[in-house]
Design a protein around this motif. Structure first.
Motif, PDB file in Angstrom:
ATOM      1  N   PHE A 286       0.778  -1.238   0.000  1.00 19.87           N
ATOM      2  CA  PHE A 286       0.000   0.000   0.000  1.00 19.87           C
ATOM      3  C   PHE A 286       0.808   1.286   0.000  1.00 19.87           C
ATOM      4  CE2 PHE A 286       0.183  -1.601   4.388  1.00 19.87           C
ATOM      5  CZ  PHE A 286       0.738  -0.513   5.056  1.00 19.87           C
ATOM      6  N   THR A 287       2.080   1.240   0.343  1.00 19.37           N
ATOM      7  CA  THR A 287       2.950   2.405   0.212  1.00 19.37           C
ATOM      8  C   THR A 287       4.396   1.958   0.371  1.00 19.37           C
ATOM      9  OG1 THR A 287       3.303   4.727   0.849  1.00 19.37           O
ATOM     10  CG2 THR A 287       2.991   3.161   2.642  1.00 19.37           C
ATOM     11  N   ASN A 288       5.303   2.937   0.409  1.00 21.56           N
ATOM     12  CA  ASN A 288       6.726   2.647   0.565  1.00 21.56           C
ATOM     13  C   ASN A 288       7.343   3.695   1.483  1.00 21.56           C
ATOM     14  OD1 ASN A 288       9.725   2.578  -0.134  1.00 21.56           O
ATOM     15  ND2 ASN A 288       8.968   0.902  -1.410  1.00 21.56           N
ATOM     16  N   LEU A 289       8.235   3.257   2.348  1.00 22.75           N
ATOM     17  CA  LEU A 289       8.884   4.184   3.275  1.00 22.75           C
ATOM     18  C   LEU A 289       9.811   5.159   2.554  1.00 22.75           C
ATOM     19  CD1 LEU A 289       9.809   1.742   6.201  1.00 22.75           C
ATOM     20  CD2 LEU A 289       7.830   3.274   6.037  1.00 22.75           C
ATOM     21  N   GLY A 290      10.224   4.803   1.331  1.00 24.91           N
ATOM     22  CA  GLY A 290      11.208   5.614   0.613  1.00 24.91           C
ATOM     23  C   GLY A 290      10.622   6.531  -0.443  1.00 24.91           C
ATOM     24  N   ILE A 291       9.388   6.987  -0.242  1.00 22.36           N
ATOM     25  CA  ILE A 291       8.754   7.871  -1.230  1.00 22.36           C
ATOM     26  C   ILE A 291       9.624   9.109  -1.466  1.00 22.36           C
ATOM     27  CG2 ILE A 291       6.765   9.329  -1.736  1.00 22.36           C
ATOM     28  CD1 ILE A 291       6.127   6.359  -1.889  1.00 22.36           C
ATOM     29  N   ALA A 292       9.952   9.356  -2.746  1.00 28.27           N
ATOM     30  CA  ALA A 292      10.735  10.521  -3.148  1.00 28.27           C
ATOM     31  C   ALA A 292      10.405  10.832  -4.603  1.00 28.27           C
ATOM     32  CB  ALA A 292      12.233  10.247  -2.989  1.00 28.27           C
ATOM     33  N   PRO A 293      10.458  12.098  -4.995  1.00 29.31           N
ATOM     34  CA  PRO A 293      10.066  12.480  -6.354  1.00 29.31           C
ATOM     35  C   PRO A 293      10.865  11.779  -7.451  1.00 29.31           C
ATOM     36  CG  PRO A 293      10.254  14.416  -4.961  1.00 29.31           C
ATOM     37  CD  PRO A 293      10.792  13.266  -4.170  1.00 29.31           C
ATOM     38  N   ASP A 294      12.146  11.448  -7.179  1.00 28.78           N
ATOM     39  CA  ASP A 294      12.956  10.830  -8.223  1.00 28.78           C
ATOM     40  C   ASP A 294      12.572   9.379  -8.481  1.00 28.78           C
ATOM     41  OD1 ASP A 294      13.959   9.644  -5.942  1.00 28.78           O
ATOM     42  OD2 ASP A 294      16.054  10.148  -6.326  1.00 28.78           O
ATOM     43  N   ARG A 295      11.583   8.875  -7.759  1.00 25.61           N
ATOM     44  CA  ARG A 295      11.112   7.503  -7.977  1.00 25.61           C
ATOM     45  C   ARG A 295       9.788   7.477  -8.731  1.00 25.61           C
ATOM     46  NH1 ARG A 295      13.518   4.402  -2.605  1.00 25.61           N
ATOM     47  NH2 ARG A 295      15.627   5.189  -2.963  1.00 25.61           N
TER      48      ARG A 295
ATOM     49  N   LEU B 299       2.626  14.699  -2.995  1.00 21.85           N
ATOM     50  CA  LEU B 299       3.361  13.729  -2.186  1.00 21.85           C
ATOM     51  C   LEU B 299       3.858  14.338  -0.884  1.00 21.85           C
ATOM     52  CD1 LEU B 299       5.460  11.987  -4.991  1.00 21.85           C
ATOM     53  CD2 LEU B 299       3.527  10.992  -3.745  1.00 21.85           C
ATOM     54  N   LYS B 300       4.179  15.631  -0.899  1.00 24.85           N
ATOM     55  CA  LYS B 300       4.645  16.293   0.321  1.00 24.85           C
ATOM     56  C   LYS B 300       3.494  16.642   1.253  1.00 24.85           C
ATOM     57  CE  LYS B 300       9.123  18.426  -0.537  1.00 24.85           C
ATOM     58  NZ  LYS B 300       9.876  19.705  -0.535  1.00 24.85           N
ATOM     59  N   ARG B 301       2.335  16.928   0.676  1.00 22.22           N
ATOM     60  CA  ARG B 301       1.206  17.348   1.495  1.00 22.22           C
ATOM     61  C   ARG B 301       0.423  16.168   2.067  1.00 22.22           C
ATOM     62  NH1 ARG B 301      -1.565  19.871  -2.680  1.00 22.22           N
ATOM     63  NH2 ARG B 301      -3.215  20.591  -1.292  1.00 22.22           N
ATOM     64  N   TYR B 302       0.452  15.030   1.389  1.00 27.41           N
ATOM     65  CA  TYR B 302      -0.122  13.808   1.959  1.00 27.41           C
ATOM     66  C   TYR B 302       0.908  12.711   1.765  1.00 27.41           C
ATOM     67  CZ  TYR B 302      -3.369  10.345   3.617  1.00 27.41           C
ATOM     68  OH  TYR B 302      -3.952   9.357   4.373  1.00 27.41           O
ATOM     69  N   THR B 303       1.614  12.383   2.839  1.00 29.49           N
ATOM     70  CA  THR B 303       2.787  11.514   2.763  1.00 29.49           C
ATOM     71  C   THR B 303       2.453  10.058   3.078  1.00 29.49           C
ATOM     72  OG1 THR B 303       3.375  11.711   5.098  1.00 29.49           O
ATOM     73  CG2 THR B 303       4.135  13.476   3.610  1.00 29.49           C
ATOM     74  N   GLN B 304       3.462   9.212   2.911  1.00 31.12           N
ATOM     75  CA  GLN B 304       3.324   7.806   3.290  1.00 31.12           C
ATOM     76  C   GLN B 304       3.002   7.666   4.777  1.00 31.12           C
ATOM     77  OE1 GLN B 304       6.077   9.400   2.432  1.00 31.12           O
ATOM     78  NE2 GLN B 304       7.977   8.288   2.900  1.00 31.12           N
ATOM     79  N   TRP B 305       3.552   8.581   5.594  1.00 30.66           N
ATOM     80  CA  TRP B 305       3.311   8.528   7.042  1.00 30.66           C
ATOM     81  C   TRP B 305       1.854   8.853   7.347  1.00 30.66           C
ATOM     82  CZ3 TRP B 305       7.371   6.067   8.301  1.00 30.66           C
ATOM     83  CH2 TRP B 305       8.586   6.341   7.672  1.00 30.66           C
ATOM     84  N   ASP B 306       1.258   9.728   6.563  1.00 31.89           N
ATOM     85  CA  ASP B 306      -0.160  10.042   6.745  1.00 31.89           C
ATOM     86  C   ASP B 306      -1.020   8.824   6.451  1.00 31.89           C
ATOM     87  OD1 ASP B 306       0.163  12.807   7.415  1.00 31.89           O
ATOM     88  OD2 ASP B 306       0.550  13.236   5.306  1.00 31.89           O
TER      89      ASP B 306
ATOM     90  N   LEU C  47      -2.445  20.525 -15.800  1.00 30.82           N
ATOM     91  CA  LEU C  47      -3.048  20.345 -14.482  1.00 30.82           C
ATOM     92  C   LEU C  47      -2.364  21.221 -13.441  1.00 30.82           C
ATOM     93  CD1 LEU C  47      -3.319  16.430 -14.377  1.00 30.82           C
ATOM     94  CD2 LEU C  47      -5.104  18.058 -15.063  1.00 30.82           C
ATOM     95  N   ASP C  48      -3.120  21.626 -12.431  1.00 34.75           N
ATOM     96  CA  ASP C  48      -2.577  22.347 -11.288  1.00 34.75           C
ATOM     97  C   ASP C  48      -2.026  21.306 -10.307  1.00 34.75           C
ATOM     98  OD1 ASP C  48      -2.445  23.507  -8.629  1.00 34.75           O
ATOM     99  OD2 ASP C  48      -3.591  25.207  -9.405  1.00 34.75           O
ATOM    100  N   SER C  49      -0.755  21.383  -9.974  1.00 31.98           N
ATOM    101  CA  SER C  49      -0.137  20.347  -9.150  1.00 31.98           C
ATOM    102  C   SER C  49      -0.650  20.336  -7.708  1.00 31.98           C
ATOM    103  CB  SER C  49       1.393  20.508  -9.140  1.00 31.98           C
ATOM    104  OG  SER C  49       1.762  21.734  -8.534  1.00 31.98           O
ATOM    105  N   ARG C  50      -1.214  21.434  -7.242  1.00 35.35           N
ATOM    106  CA  ARG C  50      -1.727  21.474  -5.870  1.00 35.35           C
ATOM    107  C   ARG C  50      -3.129  20.881  -5.775  1.00 35.35           C
ATOM    108  NH1 ARG C  50       0.394  23.853  -1.695  1.00 35.35           N
ATOM    109  NH2 ARG C  50      -1.660  24.264  -0.765  1.00 35.35           N
TER     110      ARG C  50
END
Length: 392
Positions: free
Chosen positions: A52-61, A74-81, A347-350
């Motif tokens: 369902f997710t990954n601890l290593g979420i980063a834009p370069d992936r 990705l920054k506003r709703y993270t894997q930790w959320d 698209l608006d990224s926000r």
């Protein structure tokens, strides 16, 4: 005629998540899907346990024409959320490898969580309901469904890509984008097994079913994970990963022992175990079946002591510098995702809203954002769905 604030097209991960968030804001939300069950890709993913997710979420992936587009969501709703939401629902999970998180039990738990959250927030779900048309109606939209017409202030398109058509995948989202003037980035199968010519298959097929750790590269990209030999070519995590970067005509570089100096290891075996066969030396760091096969491919029958250094170098090259050119992939039938999609420039990224069409949103796989194997695409679904759900 039914009237709602938000209609979400697609009851998958992204669509359900966006619907929940919008409904929690007090919006009247309707989710529609032509499938007979919601969240089917969630249910079958990760061998039925949902990565369902990954601890290593980063834009370069994430792959996209604009790799930075995904950063906002990705920054506003993270894997930790999302992990916090899973924990709050009492769903047990574990880390497998490379930051990949799976349910301890069935993936159905996540589907049930999403459906429960949607119902508790007051959202409505219509399954087995096809979308036959979407049109502007004043400041909102008129949506033709197999169950009648619905009017909505906002439309959230979460219809997915073309991958796994047997699960009901269609190109509906792309059609809606084109209809409203949004651009499309060329779509193609992603995270998909690669196929090879008869000449290459001649020596691969005897290894069908064998898996081994390897490094598979294409251009500047490379992945150290398992490779699986099949009757059609190569699969396994390393190959699925590199398939996102490979284009027709390009060669793959395969290193079957990326952590070793194979020539040095064979040289040592020549000195210390001169009477042994090449397959025995290779079997110290490769599966026995693969070691025997490489010995046969090399055409070397004499014991290690009688093999010249030049021959050992040739064998090392077979192990660590294997170059091969796929002829294609297994296509959308087995692809886990679809590369390309709705152009992020439109698209608006926000908010994930179409810049030129107020009230029209695109989220999840239908957008030109594709993550690595290992929970990245689910996190994009949660994050992009959350972003749209805050404003739709």
């Amino acid at each position: 005629m039914k009237q709602v604030d938000v209609i979400v097209i697609g009851a998958g991960a992204a669509g359900l998540f966006a619907a929940i968030e919008a409904a929690r804001r007090g919006r009247r939300v309707l989710v529609v899907d032509h499938a007979k069950a919601a969240g089917e890709k969630i249910r079958i993913s990760g061998g039925g346990r949902c990565n369902f997710t990954n601890l290593g979420i980063a834009p370069d992936r994430f792959l996209s024409q604009n790799p930075r587009f995904a950063l906002s969501a990705l920054k506003r709703y993270t894997q930790w959320d999302f992990i916090a939401r899973i924990d709050a629902a009492g769903i047990a999970w574990h880390e497998k490898t490379l930051g990949q998180l799976f349910c301890d039990g069935s993936a159905r738990q996540i589907v049930e969580m999403l459906l429960r959250d949607l119902a508790e927030a007051g959202g409505e779900l219509w399954l087995d309901c096809a979308v036959t048309g979407v049109a502007r109606a004043g400041e909102g939209f008129s949506i033709d469904l197999s169950r009648g017409q619905v009017q909505a202030a906002s439309v959230v398109v979460a219809s997915g890509g073309k991958s796994i058509p047997k699960m009901g995948a269609t190109g509906l989202g792309y059609q809606i984008a084109t209809q409203f003037g949004l651009g499309l980035i060329e779509t193609r199968p992603g995270l998909v097994p690669l196929t090879f010519s008869a000449q290459e298959l001649e020596w691969m097929v005897p290894l069908a079913g064998l898996a081994t750790q390897a490094r598979v590269g294409c251009g500047r990209a490379g992945f150290d994970e398992a490779v699986l030999f099949t009757h059609r070519g190569l699969s396994g995590p390393a190959v699925l990963q590199i398939s996102n970067y490979w284009r027709e005509g390009e060669a793959l570089q395969v290193n079957l022992a990326p952590q070793l100096d194979v020539l040095a290891v064979l040289g040592q075996a020549k000195q210390e175990a001169g009477r042994s066969a090449l397959r025995t030396a290779l079997g110290k760091f490769l599966p026995e079946k693969l070691a025997r096969h490489l010995e046969a491919v090399a055409g070397i029958l004499q014991p290690m002591a009688e093999i010249s250094r030049a021959e050992l170098a040739r064998v090392a090259g077979l192990v660590q510098a294997w170059r091969l050119v796929p002829v294609g992939s297994e296509g959308y039938r087995t692809a886990e995702v679809t590369l390309g999609g709705v152009d992020t420039a439109d698209l608006d990224s926000r908010t994930m809203m179409a810049k030129a069409v107020p009230g029209l949103y695109f989220i999840g796989e239908v957008v030109d954002v594709t993550g690595w194997l290992g929970g990245y695409n689910f996190q994009w679904a949660w994050s992009s769905g959350w972003a749209a759900g805050q404003v739709a």
